[in-house]
Every structure is written in structure tokens, then in C-alpha cells.
Design a protein around this motif. Structure first.
Motif, short mmCIF file in Angstrom:
data_model
loop_
_atom_site.label_atom_id
_atom_site.label_comp_id
_atom_site.label_asym_id
_atom_site.label_seq_id
_atom_site.Cartn_x
_atom_site.Cartn_y
_atom_site.Cartn_z
N PRO A 11 0.82 -1.22 0.00
CA PRO A 11 0.00 0.00 0.00
C PRO A 11 0.85 1.27 0.00
O PRO A 11 1.97 1.28 0.51
CB PRO A 11 -0.81 -0.11 1.30
N ARG A 12 0.30 2.31 -0.55
CA ARG A 12 1.00 3.59 -0.67
C ARG A 12 1.44 4.11 0.70
O ARG A 12 2.56 4.61 0.83
CB ARG A 12 0.07 4.59 -1.37
N HIS A 13 0.59 4.00 1.72
CA HIS A 13 0.95 4.56 3.03
C HIS A 13 2.14 3.83 3.65
O HIS A 13 2.94 4.42 4.37
CB HIS A 13 -0.25 4.53 3.97
N VAL A 14 2.28 2.56 3.34
CA VAL A 14 3.44 1.80 3.83
C VAL A 14 4.70 2.28 3.13
O VAL A 14 5.74 2.50 3.76
CB VAL A 14 3.23 0.29 3.60
N ALA A 15 4.61 2.44 1.82
CA ALA A 15 5.76 2.89 1.04
C ALA A 15 6.21 4.29 1.46
O ALA A 15 7.41 4.59 1.47
CB ALA A 15 5.41 2.88 -0.44
N MET A 16 5.26 5.15 1.82
CA MET A 16 5.58 6.52 2.17
C MET A 16 6.20 6.63 3.56
O MET A 16 7.16 7.37 3.77
CB MET A 16 4.32 7.39 2.10
N HIS A 17 5.67 5.87 4.52
CA HIS A 17 6.13 6.00 5.90
C HIS A 17 7.29 5.08 6.23
O HIS A 17 7.99 5.29 7.23
CB HIS A 17 4.96 5.72 6.86
N ASP A 18 7.54 4.08 5.42
CA ASP A 18 8.69 3.20 5.62
C ASP A 18 9.36 2.98 4.27
O ASP A 18 9.37 1.87 3.74
CB ASP A 18 8.24 1.87 6.23
N PRO A 19 9.92 4.05 3.69
CA PRO A 19 10.43 3.98 2.32
C PRO A 19 11.70 3.16 2.19
O PRO A 19 12.45 2.99 3.15
CB PRO A 19 10.71 5.45 1.98
N CYS A 20 11.91 2.65 0.99
CA CYS A 20 13.15 1.94 0.72
C CYS A 20 13.72 2.41 -0.61
O CYS A 20 12.98 2.82 -1.51
CB CYS A 20 12.92 0.43 0.70
N GLU A 21 15.04 2.38 -0.69
CA GLU A 21 15.71 2.70 -1.94
C GLU A 21 15.57 1.52 -2.89
O GLU A 21 15.54 0.36 -2.46
CB GLU A 21 17.19 2.98 -1.69
N PHE A 22 15.46 1.79 -4.18
CA PHE A 22 15.31 0.70 -5.13
C PHE A 22 15.95 1.06 -6.47
O PHE A 22 16.20 2.21 -6.77
CB PHE A 22 13.81 0.39 -5.37
N GLU A 23 16.20 0.05 -7.25
CA GLU A 23 16.58 0.20 -8.65
C GLU A 23 15.90 -0.93 -9.42
O GLU A 23 16.05 -2.10 -9.06
CB GLU A 23 18.09 0.12 -8.85
N VAL A 24 15.11 -0.58 -10.43
CA VAL A 24 14.40 -1.58 -11.22
C VAL A 24 14.65 -1.34 -12.70
O VAL A 24 14.99 -0.22 -13.11
CB VAL A 24 12.87 -1.56 -10.95
N ARG A 25 14.47 -2.37 -13.48
CA ARG A 25 14.62 -2.24 -14.92
C ARG A 25 13.27 -1.90 -15.54
O ARG A 25 12.26 -2.55 -15.27
CB ARG A 25 15.16 -3.53 -15.53
N LEU A 26 13.26 -0.86 -16.37
CA LEU A 26 12.05 -0.45 -17.06
C LEU A 26 11.76 -1.40 -18.22
O LEU A 26 12.66 -2.10 -18.70
CB LEU A 26 12.19 0.98 -17.58
N PRO A 27 10.52 -1.43 -18.72
CA PRO A 27 10.19 -2.30 -19.86
C PRO A 27 11.02 -2.01 -21.11
O PRO A 27 11.18 -2.87 -21.96
CB PRO A 27 8.71 -2.00 -20.10
N THR A 28 11.56 -0.78 -21.19
CA THR A 28 12.32 -0.39 -22.38
C THR A 28 13.80 -0.72 -22.30
O THR A 28 14.53 -0.52 -23.27
CB THR A 28 12.15 1.13 -22.63
N GLY A 29 14.27 -1.16 -21.12
CA GLY A 29 15.65 -1.63 -21.02
C GLY A 29 16.50 -0.97 -19.96
O GLY A 29 17.27 -1.63 -19.27
N SER A 30 16.44 0.36 -19.83
CA SER A 30 17.26 1.05 -18.84
C SER A 30 16.70 0.85 -17.43
O SER A 30 15.60 0.35 -17.25
CB SER A 30 17.34 2.54 -19.15
N THR A 31 17.47 1.25 -16.43
CA THR A 31 17.02 1.12 -15.06
C THR A 31 16.62 2.48 -14.49
O THR A 31 17.03 3.53 -14.99
CB THR A 31 18.11 0.51 -14.17
N PHE A 32 15.83 2.44 -13.41
CA PHE A 32 15.40 3.65 -12.72
C PHE A 32 15.58 3.42 -11.23
O PHE A 32 15.20 2.38 -10.71
CB PHE A 32 13.93 3.96 -13.03
#
Length: 216
Positions: A11-32
């Protein structure tokens, strides 16, 4: 279905109050990479994209090797995808006035070694000059800033203000070259952007994708 599952599992409220750093691959190839407390980045962390519609339109618009303009790039969730789609021989010109967003955007451009993206820390409007940009006081609201004078101004009277450079599409027409697509998400400034680009639009006749904000 994916959106509903995201809400159930993370849920959004969990992500906002206990955030984590991430890196994911986009469908087009590069990462974000960013953190999940940011609204736009939260979607990317879970799903791999924010606005899948714009990515689909860009993919279907034969943009490889061409130039596209993105107005309201935010933290770059679509910018990076556009850069993948157009390839190294194309160019993405993106405009984003909020410096916090520009920092994240530039970081992801560097992370992916993208040399086909140019970032401009300015707004696009109906005239050139200096304008007031209203910035939300709350954190994690990266997509809510807008130019003073739009229909949203009355609801944000306590927001902090910053002066930003304003350009028009017509003023950058010569330097931009032939533009094949124009993506606009400018929180109520869409009409002014179009009004300041009559010659640009006549010359380029680009595919246009924009968010329409209706004044009520």
C-alpha cells in the motif's frame, strides 16, 4: 489488475512511511532508481513503470532516431523510457523546473549513460521571461508544483514560491530541430504551452500527448 494488486501487496501509506531505496529495470531496457516514498517512484518500484500509456504511445509512434520533447519531466519515470525508445541517434528534450526532481532525473540519466537526453530547468509557457513556480511544502509530492496564475493557485496560497525561467515552444523551435512527438504534463499550464507554440506546431506537426486539466 496490476494496480489493484500493488495496492493490496504494498500500500501507498506503507511505502511513504517506511520507504526503501530501489533500482528496477524499465520495460524499455534502462534502469530507474529512487525511493518508494515518492509518489511516482513508488509505482515504478512495484510495477516497473508509472505512465504505461505514454510509453506505449511512444513505442508505437516510430520515434527511433527522432526528437521528442517532454514538458513536465518530473523525476524522469518516462524520460528514461523515451530515451530508450528513440535510441542513441535521437534526442529527448525535457523541461522540469523543480530542482529536486531534476537531481533525480540527472542521476538516472548518468546511471544509464544516456547521452541523448537534454534537461532544461525551466517551464514552458505562452511567453518568455521569469515566472513564479509554486512548490508544495509537503515532501514526497514531486508532481504537484505548478506555475502561479493557473486555476490551481487559490488552493495553494501557502506554498513556497520560486522564480523560474520560462520559454515558449516557438522560442526553441530553431534549436530543437524537427520534433516528432510532444508529451505534456504541466499541472494546468497546458493551454499556455500550446498558445506559445503556434509556429512550432505548424512547422513540426508532432504527435501530441497531454494531460488536460479542466477548470471548474
Amino acid at each position: 489488475l496490476a494496480q489493484r494488486l500493488r495496492t493490496i501487496l504494498y500500500p501507498r501509506h506503507v511505502a511513504m512511511h517506511d520507504p526503501c531505496e530501489f533500482e528496477v529495470r524499465l520495460p524499455t531496457g534502462s534502469t530507474f532508481a529512487h525511493h518508494t516514498a515518492d509518489y511516482h517512484s513508488y509505482h515504478v518500484a512495484v510495477l516497473g513503470y508509472f505512465n504505461w500509456r505514454n510509453i506505449a504511445i511512444a513505442s508505437a509512434s516510430d520515434l527511433h532516431g527522432k526528437t521528442c520533447i517532454e514538458i513536465g519531466a518530473n523525476v524522469g519515470t518516462e524520460t528514461i523510457a523515451y530515451a530508450d525508445i528513440i535510441g542513441p541517434d535521437g534526442t529527448v528534450l525535457c523541461f522540469e523546473p523543480l530542482q529536486e526532481n531534476v537531481t533525480v532525473l540527472r542521476s538516472n540519466i548518468a546511471r544509464n549513460h544516456l547521452e541523448n537526453v537534454q534537461v532544461f530547468s525551466s517551464v514552458v509557457s505562452s511567453s518568455c521571461g521569469v515566472m513564479t513556480f509554486l512548490v508544495p511544502e509537503q515532501e514526497q509530492t514531486s508532481g504537484r508544483g505548478f506555475v502561479a496564475g493557473t486555476e490551481k493557485t487559490d488552493s495553494a496560497s501557502t506554498w513556497r514560491q520560486q522564480s523560474v525561467e520560462a520559454v515558449t515552444l516557438d522560442s526553441i523551435a530553431d534549436s530543437a530541430g524537427q520534433v516528432a512527438a510532444l508529451f505534456i504534463d504541466a499541472e494546468g499550464s497546458e493551454y499556455d504551452i500550446i498558445a506559445g507554440g503556434r509556429e512550432f506546431l505548424r512547422r513540426n506537426r508532432p504527435t501530441i500527448v497531454l494531460e488536460a486539466v479542466q477548470k471548474i
